[in-house]
Design an enzyme around this catalytic site. Sequence first.
Site, PDB file in Angstrom:
ATOM      1  N   GLY A  39       0.909  -1.210  -0.009  1.00 14.18           N
ATOM      2  CA  GLY A  39       0.033   0.022   0.074  1.00 14.18           C
ATOM      3  C   GLY A  39       0.868   1.099  -0.035  1.00 14.18           C
ATOM      4  N   SER A  40       0.156   2.444  -0.328  1.00  9.39           N
ATOM      5  CA  SER A  40       1.007   3.559  -0.137  1.00  9.39           C
ATOM      6  C   SER A  40       0.259   4.905   0.318  1.00  9.39           C
ATOM      7  CB  SER A  40       1.618   3.946  -1.649  1.00  9.39           C
ATOM      8  OG  SER A  40       0.527   3.961  -2.592  1.00  9.39           O
TER       9      SER A  40
ATOM     10  N   THR B  10       0.504   9.599   1.274  1.00  6.92           N
ATOM     11  CA  THR B  10       1.141  10.681   0.891  1.00  6.92           C
ATOM     12  C   THR B  10       2.708  10.947   1.043  1.00  6.92           C
ATOM     13  OG1 THR B  10      -0.985  11.826   1.326  1.00  6.92           O
ATOM     14  CG2 THR B  10       1.150  13.215   1.127  1.00  6.92           C
TER      15      THR B  10
ATOM     16  N   ALA C 200       4.242   7.642   2.478  1.00 11.67           N
ATOM     17  CA  ALA C 200       5.037   6.404   2.709  1.00 11.67           C
ATOM     18  C   ALA C 200       4.600   5.271   1.773  1.00 11.67           C
ATOM     19  CB  ALA C 200       4.888   6.022   4.067  1.00 11.67           C
TER      20      ALA C 200
ATOM     21  N   LYS D  16       7.685  -0.086   6.220  1.00  7.13           N
ATOM     22  CA  LYS D  16       7.093   1.182   5.968  1.00  7.13           C
ATOM     23  C   LYS D  16       8.099   2.099   5.563  1.00  7.13           C
ATOM     24  CE  LYS D  16       3.894   4.793   7.730  1.00  7.13           C
ATOM     25  NZ  LYS D  16       3.181   5.145   8.857  1.00  7.13           N
TER      26      LYS D  16
ATOM     27  N   ASP E 273      -6.978   8.707  13.904  1.00  5.92           N
ATOM     28  CA  ASP E 273      -7.046   8.506  12.505  1.00  5.92           C
ATOM     29  C   ASP E 273      -7.498   7.186  12.429  1.00  5.92           C
ATOM     30  OD1 ASP E 273      -7.174   8.894   9.819  1.00  5.92           O
ATOM     31  OD2 ASP E 273      -5.042   8.405   9.493  1.00  5.92           O
TER      32      ASP E 273
END
Length: 442
Positions: free
Chosen positions: A21-22, A24, A26, A44, A137
């Site tokens: 995954g990616s 902004t 990392a 990461k 978050d």
Amino acid sequence: MAGPAWGPPRLDGFILTERLGSGTYATVYKAYAKKDTREVVAIKCVAKKSLNKASVENLLTEIEILKGIRHPHIVHLKDFQWDSDNIYLIMEFCAGGDLSRFIHTRRILPEKVARVFMQQLASALQFLHERNISHLDLKPQNILLSSLEKPHLKLADFGFAQHMSPWDEKHVLRGSPLYMAPEMVCQRQYDARVDLWSVGVILYEALFGQPPFASRSFSELEEKIRSNRVIEDFFAHPWVDLEHMPSRESLARATALVVQAVKKDQDGEAVAALSLYCQALDFFVPALHYEVDAQRKEAIKAKVRQYVSRAEELKAIVSSSNQALLKQGTSARDLLREMARDKPRLLAALEVASAATAKEEEAGGEQDALDLYQHGLGELLVLLAAEPPGRRRELLHTEVQNLMARAEYLKEQVKMRESHWAAETLDKEGLSESVRSSCTLQ
């Protein structure tokens, strides 16, 4: 040194493979340790050139928090490294992907699955909040699953996490709007409890397949989530039921309750003993779930069968006594009804009590009977206060006492019957039918 832009970077001691995954700042890769163990990890990679002052502070806070905590439902930060191009966070690998994908591939989750997940998430959040850490978050994309075969939640991505006491006020907008609490979106003043709002949104999404406030614009979202309602006490809520979450304390709690049950049993207090045996079983179930040693697990099962057998015997004793009390109470109520022909309100309340008794004798009618008893008691207590001294007042006083006793008795039955998590877990252990019948009084 970092590798070419189109491939994963290179890091000493690890072989980085597929991208998981990616975001902004990392990109996360699956990786293998070059050591003999060939341990699988997630790495990461944060590009230094993408970091501004605020994101550097967030990254340092994330590393500080994760290095200082260990919890079975929080992703483990094993180490961190850096080179001229990147900062690397070496994390526990979670093979099941994230909760968002898990929900969407199944469309919705069964309530019993959602409950187990909420229990695990609540455990992680309680751990964090006790240390004055807020995640800020929370969303399905930031909750990972250990595997797909036997998934356990792992709270991840602490990039916005902060040390925050419940009374602190913050004015920085953090997180993802769909999962933000109203005080964060609308007032920009909030405290650690905003995490609980996000949990509620996640639960809704798990059960219904989409967030409750999906919107086309931020202003539309803000309008939808404006509310002054107080968030309930999440950690103590009976649906979350952290008390009965499988843990190393489960067996000790079960054993302590059994000691009390045996004492009441020896003293001839059958109802109290039966209740304590059933409470103990509510802890033996998670103890079985928590235990991994096969020999110890079999020893616990043997004890459970022994207590179930005694609970069956006590159930027969209590049921027999219960039927006698019901008949006695019905006879006294008939006499009171004869003396209340000039009191239509009293007659109506007595009819409610009779309906409650009839409902109690039906299989599975405990909750309806309890509701009727409580309604009837509300009326009879008012009438008792206004009743002049005399034989009718004495009978009315006795009737109120009997109904109160029945209501308390049924509350205990309903509590036993509502141990769904225990029964479902025992299904896996092959003991559920006997326990369910033993802890359901007729």
